[in-house]
Each structure stands twice: as structure tokens, then as C-alpha cells.
Design a protein around this motif. Structure first.
Motif, mmCIF file in Angstrom:
data_model
loop_
_atom_site.group_PDB
_atom_site.id
_atom_site.type_symbol
_atom_site.label_atom_id
_atom_site.label_comp_id
_atom_site.label_asym_id
_atom_site.label_seq_id
_atom_site.Cartn_x
_atom_site.Cartn_y
_atom_site.Cartn_z
ATOM 1 N N CYS A 72 9.436 61.791 2.878
ATOM 2 C CA CYS A 72 9.318 61.260 4.248
ATOM 3 C C CYS A 72 10.576 60.463 4.609
ATOM 4 O O CYS A 72 11.088 60.585 5.727
ATOM 5 C CB CYS A 72 8.083 60.379 4.387
ATOM 6 S SG CYS A 72 6.551 61.325 4.554
ATOM 7 N N ARG A 73 11.082 59.676 3.661
ATOM 8 C CA ARG A 73 12.291 58.889 3.931
ATOM 9 C C ARG A 73 13.504 59.782 4.171
ATOM 10 O O ARG A 73 14.440 59.399 4.858
ATOM 11 C CB ARG A 73 12.581 57.941 2.764
ATOM 12 C CG ARG A 73 11.635 56.756 2.713
ATOM 13 C CD ARG A 73 11.926 55.915 1.480
ATOM 14 N NE ARG A 73 10.925 54.907 1.268
ATOM 15 C CZ ARG A 73 10.904 53.726 1.877
ATOM 16 N NH1 ARG A 73 11.841 53.415 2.738
ATOM 17 N NH2 ARG A 73 9.940 52.867 1.624
ATOM 18 N N ASP A 74 13.474 60.998 3.596
ATOM 19 C CA ASP A 74 14.566 61.955 3.798
ATOM 20 C C ASP A 74 14.321 62.875 4.993
ATOM 21 O O ASP A 74 14.962 63.924 5.111
ATOM 22 C CB ASP A 74 14.744 62.816 2.541
ATOM 23 C CG ASP A 74 15.445 62.060 1.420
ATOM 24 O OD1 ASP A 74 16.038 60.998 1.701
ATOM 25 O OD2 ASP A 74 15.383 62.521 0.261
ATOM 26 N N HIS A 75 13.379 62.532 5.847
ATOM 27 C CA HIS A 75 13.059 63.339 7.034
ATOM 28 C C HIS A 75 12.524 64.719 6.662
ATOM 29 O O HIS A 75 12.740 65.685 7.384
ATOM 30 C CB HIS A 75 14.280 63.475 7.954
ATOM 31 C CG HIS A 75 14.865 62.155 8.360
ATOM 32 N ND1 HIS A 75 14.246 61.335 9.283
ATOM 33 C CD2 HIS A 75 15.977 61.513 7.954
ATOM 34 C CE1 HIS A 75 14.964 60.230 9.438
ATOM 35 N NE2 HIS A 75 16.021 60.313 8.634
ATOM 36 N N LEU A 76 11.850 64.799 5.540
ATOM 37 C CA LEU A 76 11.221 66.054 5.118
ATOM 38 C C LEU A 76 9.709 65.837 5.047
ATOM 39 O O LEU A 76 9.078 66.064 4.014
ATOM 40 C CB LEU A 76 11.785 66.499 3.761
ATOM 41 C CG LEU A 76 13.283 66.844 3.765
ATOM 42 C CD1 LEU A 76 13.829 66.948 2.343
ATOM 43 C CD2 LEU A 76 13.531 68.156 4.521
ATOM 44 N N GLU A 77 9.156 65.382 6.189
ATOM 45 C CA GLU A 77 7.729 65.023 6.211
ATOM 46 C C GLU A 77 6.825 66.199 5.865
ATOM 47 O O GLU A 77 5.686 66.012 5.439
ATOM 48 C CB GLU A 77 7.334 64.502 7.601
ATOM 49 C CG GLU A 77 8.098 63.278 8.071
ATOM 50 C CD GLU A 77 9.377 63.611 8.818
ATOM 51 O OE1 GLU A 77 9.765 64.787 8.889
ATOM 52 O OE2 GLU A 77 10.013 62.662 9.350
ATOM 53 N N GLN A 78 7.333 67.425 6.089
ATOM 54 C CA GLN A 78 6.494 68.610 5.791
ATOM 55 C C GLN A 78 6.254 68.761 4.297
ATOM 56 O O GLN A 78 5.379 69.529 3.896
ATOM 57 C CB GLN A 78 7.114 69.873 6.403
ATOM 58 C CG GLN A 78 8.312 70.458 5.663
ATOM 59 C CD GLN A 78 9.645 69.835 6.058
ATOM 60 O OE1 GLN A 78 9.747 68.655 6.373
ATOM 61 N NE2 GLN A 78 10.695 70.627 6.031
ATOM 62 N N TYR A 79 7.024 68.046 3.495
ATOM 63 C CA TYR A 79 6.822 68.067 2.042
ATOM 64 C C TYR A 79 6.343 66.690 1.550
ATOM 65 O O TYR A 79 6.585 66.327 0.391
ATOM 66 C CB TYR A 79 8.112 68.474 1.320
ATOM 67 C CG TYR A 79 8.688 69.801 1.793
ATOM 68 C CD1 TYR A 79 7.965 70.994 1.625
ATOM 69 C CD2 TYR A 79 9.929 69.872 2.415
ATOM 70 C CE1 TYR A 79 8.478 72.217 2.061
ATOM 71 C CE2 TYR A 79 10.451 71.090 2.851
ATOM 72 C CZ TYR A 79 9.722 72.260 2.668
ATOM 73 O OH TYR A 79 10.234 73.454 3.103
ATOM 74 N N CYS A 80 5.694 65.930 2.430
ATOM 75 C CA CYS A 80 5.201 64.586 2.088
ATOM 76 C C CYS A 80 4.444 64.615 0.758
ATOM 77 O O CYS A 80 3.540 65.414 0.554
ATOM 78 C CB CYS A 80 4.278 64.070 3.193
ATOM 79 S SG CYS A 80 3.516 62.483 2.796
ATOM 80 N N LEU A 81 4.836 63.691 -0.143
ATOM 81 C CA LEU A 81 4.244 63.674 -1.480
ATOM 82 C C LEU A 81 2.817 63.139 -1.485
ATOM 83 O O LEU A 81 2.070 63.341 -2.435
ATOM 84 C CB LEU A 81 5.128 62.829 -2.412
ATOM 85 C CG LEU A 81 6.506 63.451 -2.682
ATOM 86 C CD1 LEU A 81 7.444 62.438 -3.324
ATOM 87 C CD2 LEU A 81 6.381 64.691 -3.558
ATOM 88 N N ASN A 82 2.450 62.435 -0.402
ATOM 89 C CA ASN A 82 1.094 61.889 -0.335
ATOM 90 C C ASN A 82 0.201 62.674 0.613
ATOM 91 O O ASN A 82 -0.912 62.255 0.916
ATOM 92 C CB ASN A 82 1.158 60.415 0.070
ATOM 93 C CG ASN A 82 1.863 59.590 -0.994
ATOM 94 O OD1 ASN A 82 1.507 59.654 -2.168
ATOM 95 N ND2 ASN A 82 2.897 58.862 -0.599
ATOM 96 N N GLY A 83 0.697 63.788 1.096
ATOM 97 C CA GLY A 83 -0.116 64.643 1.963
ATOM 98 C C GLY A 83 0.110 64.337 3.426
ATOM 99 O O GLY A 83 -0.256 63.258 3.903
#
Ligand SMILES: [Zn+2]
Ligand SMILES: [Zn+2]
Length: 350
Positions: free
Chosen positions: A100-111
Motif C-alpha cells: 500500500c505504501r508503494d501505491h500497489l494497493e491491489q496487492y495489499c498484504l492485509n487484504g
């Protein structure tokens, strides 16, 4: 609470039917959007029919949403009433994980919170999608639609557009690169338009030559039928990048053979079957088989701005919501050029 009119599947395999429910009152950072149009993605059909399992019912599908802002929460800085906006496949994410911090929210580690058949970040409020008259979304997950793009044809950019843009950018489609788009449907036709605008040499690989004239009009330099056996011999070792948009089984080894040294084949369509692969299809020319899932919020905005600059929208067939079930059957048969878009004005009582 905001009374919301919609169409929903009451249960797996149920046809979509009128439904009403309540959306939350806008919180400080929320934007209330009057939905004008929503695209029909093949994923909507898979989820509404629970073909991938785990669907949450009743389900209001739709993640290619465009509309106009009607209200904003007290702390909203990015949008104001009257703005033309969009919402894609995700409406929230944890915001603190590395991705999310890298602007890759689609791969969010927490869902991430998908736009429908998913849960808000409280992990208990069910999300409902764009086959509805309004939606409430945090401003950080709302996109701005460039003013020159027609809203109906812009809707499919929110899923089909970013699904193709993200891998084309990630694997450097551009001048001097040979890119093949496998399958000329809702996803594929966006891939052709975007890859062409990026400056790549674009080839469409389609089952037959039926859509050849369309392919050329959309920006393809070359068009080949994959049903013709000579195609694979002729194009062997040709491409830097192949983007696979098809949802049916293909001979993966045969397609990998079309890649150059260090070429990459990216999977964005979702075939029902697992992928059988011979190791030498990869080893022989140091090839890569990869996958890609939509795009982050920042990249989705970048894609919309790119499409605004290049006047790129989807080729659409606009329908009233009463025809949604018929449209689903036609999506399954690939009988649409190239995306159905629902006009949500049809939802409102006359
Ligand atoms: Zn989609
Ligand atoms: Zn996250």
C-alpha cells in the motif's frame, strides 16, 4: 443512511433483479457519487454466478463505475460536487503495508476491499458495486475522469483499461517493442488501443480473422488467426511481450514459442483450467510467464490521464439495466463489441 436502488443477484445462479439497500452516510473523507454508467466486466458474470466460489449474496456487481460527485465529507480535499469521477475494482485497502505504501494497493498484504462481494476494512461491512444509483467511497480510492472523455465509454477504463495498461507499462511496451495481444474482447481491445498509443508495434492474435478490420481500426499493425496452423511457424520468436486476455484453455507452450529471447507472456484473463507447461518452453529462450492484477490507485489515475491525452475510451454498447441478464449471456458467448455499459438512468423510477 442513504437508500440505494440497485440490481442484485439474490443467490449464486439467481438472475439479477431489482434490489434496494442502504449505503453509509459520508464520513469525513467520503465522497458520495451519483452513478451514471457502469461497465459489465466478465468478472461480474463469474462472481454473480459464484463460479469462483466464496461470493457474498445478495450481490450488487459492478466495478467500472463513473458518475458525478453529489456530496463530500467535511475533510475531503480532492473532490467537490459536480466533479466527474470513477471507481474501479477496489474501494479501500489497509494503507500501511509495504505494498500500500508503494501505491500497489491491489496487492495489499492485509487484504484490499474489493468494490463488491468483499468487506470494508472493518472486515464486516459487505461492499456492493456499481449496478446501483449511488456509491460512497473514501476520496483516496476515487479517480478523476478527464473532461474530454465521454462518461459511458470511459467506464470500462476502470477495470479493462487499467488491467491492460499496468502490464504494458510494467513490461515496457513502447517504441521498438513488439507486443501481441491475445484475444480481442473487452480486455484485448483496450490493450490494442493503449499499446498502440504507447508506440509499440501491435499484433492481434485472435481465433479467426473475423475481427481483422476492427483490429486495424483499433490500432493493430498486424492481425493473425491462431486457428491457422502456419501462424505459429511464421511468428515463432517474434514478440517482446504477449498479453493473454483469453479465458479459455490454450496451448501455453505454443504461445511461449512466439516470444523472443527474454520475452514475457503476461496472464490477465483467467482460464478455468490450470496452466500446463513444459519447462523448456521457458528455459530455451530465458522466457518469463507472468501475471498481473489491475493496477494501484495512482497508476489508475495515470492511465485515465493517458487515455484523456490520447482520446482513448472503450467501444461500448450501452444498455438499460433491465437487459443485464441478457447481456451476461452475451458476454459469455463473446457476443459484444466490445463492452456492455449500463446506463443507470434506467434504474430510477419513471
Ligand atoms: Zn473487471
Ligand atoms: Zn495494504
Amino acid at each position: 443512511m442513504l437508500k440505494t436502488l440497485a440490481y442484485a443477484a439474490a443467490a449464486a445462479k439467481s438472475p439479477l433483479a431489482p434490489y434496494s439497500f442502504e449505503r453509509r452516510e459520508p464520513k469525513e473523507h467520503d465522497v458520495v457519487i451519483d452513478i451514471k454508467y457502469c461497465g459489465i466486466c466478465h468478472t461480474d458474470v463469474h462472481l454473480a454466478r459464484d463460479e469462483w466460489g466464496g461470493g457474498i449474496f445478495p450481490m450488487v456487481p459492478g466495478h467500472e463505475i463513473v458518475g458525478v460527485v453529489t456530496r463530500v465529507g467535511s475533510h475531503v480535499a480532492k473532490f467537490k460536487p459536480g466533479d466527474k469521477v470513477g471507481v474501479g475494482c477496489l474501494v479501500d485497502s489497509c494503507r500501511v503495508c509495504d505494498h500500500c505504501r508503494d501505491h500497489l494497493e491491489q496487492y495489499c498484504l492485509n487484504g484490499m476491499s474489493l468494490t463488491y462481494s468483499s468487506y470494508e476494512q472493518d472486515k464486516k461491512t459487505v461492499t456492493q458495486g456499481g449496478y446501483s444509483d449511488k456509491i460512497v467511497v473514501d476520496e483516496n480510492y476515487v479517480l478523476r475522469i478527464p473532461g474530454n472523455l465521454p462518461l459511458d465509454a470511459a467506464a470500462p477504463l476502470l477495470c479493462a483499461g487499467i488491467t491492460l495498461y499496468s502490464p504494458l507499462i510494467h513490461w515496457h511496451a513502447g517504441p521498438g517493442k513488439k507486443v501481441a495481444i491475445l484475444g480481442l474482447g473487452g480486455l484485448g481491445h483496450m490493450g490494442v488501443k493503449i499499446a498502440h498509443a504507447l508506440g509499440a508495434e501491435v499484433t492481434v492474435l485472435s481465433h479467426s480473422l473475423k475481427k481483422q478490420a476492427d483490429g486495424k481500426r483499433l490500432g493493430a499493425d498486424h492481425f493473425y488467426a491462431t486457428s491457422a496452423p502456419e501462424t505459429f511457424a511464421k511468428l515463432a520468436g517474434s514478440f517482446d511481450l504477449i498479453v493473454c486476455t483469453v479465458g479459455t484453455g490454450i496451448d501455453w507452450n505454443q504461445y511461449l514459442g512466439l516470444l523472443k529471447l527474454d520475452g514475457t507472456m503476461v496472464v490477465v484473463g483467467v482460464p478455468a483450467e490450470q496452466i500446463p507447461l513444459a519447462a523448456f518452453s521457458l528455459i530455451g529462450m530465458r522466457r518469463t510467464l507472468a501475471g498481473s492484477l489491475i493496477g494501484g490507485i495512482e497508476e489508475t489515475q495515470e492511465m485515465l490521464d493517458f487515455c484523456g491525452k490520447h482520446d482513448i475510451v472503450s467501444d461500448v454498447e450501452v444498455i438499460p439495466i433491465q437487459k443485464v441478464n441478457e447481456a451476461y449471456d452475451r458476454v459469455v458467448k463473446s457476443d459484444v463489441r466490445y463492452r456492455f455499459v449500463i446506463d443507470l438512468a434506467s434504474l430510477k423510477p419513471a
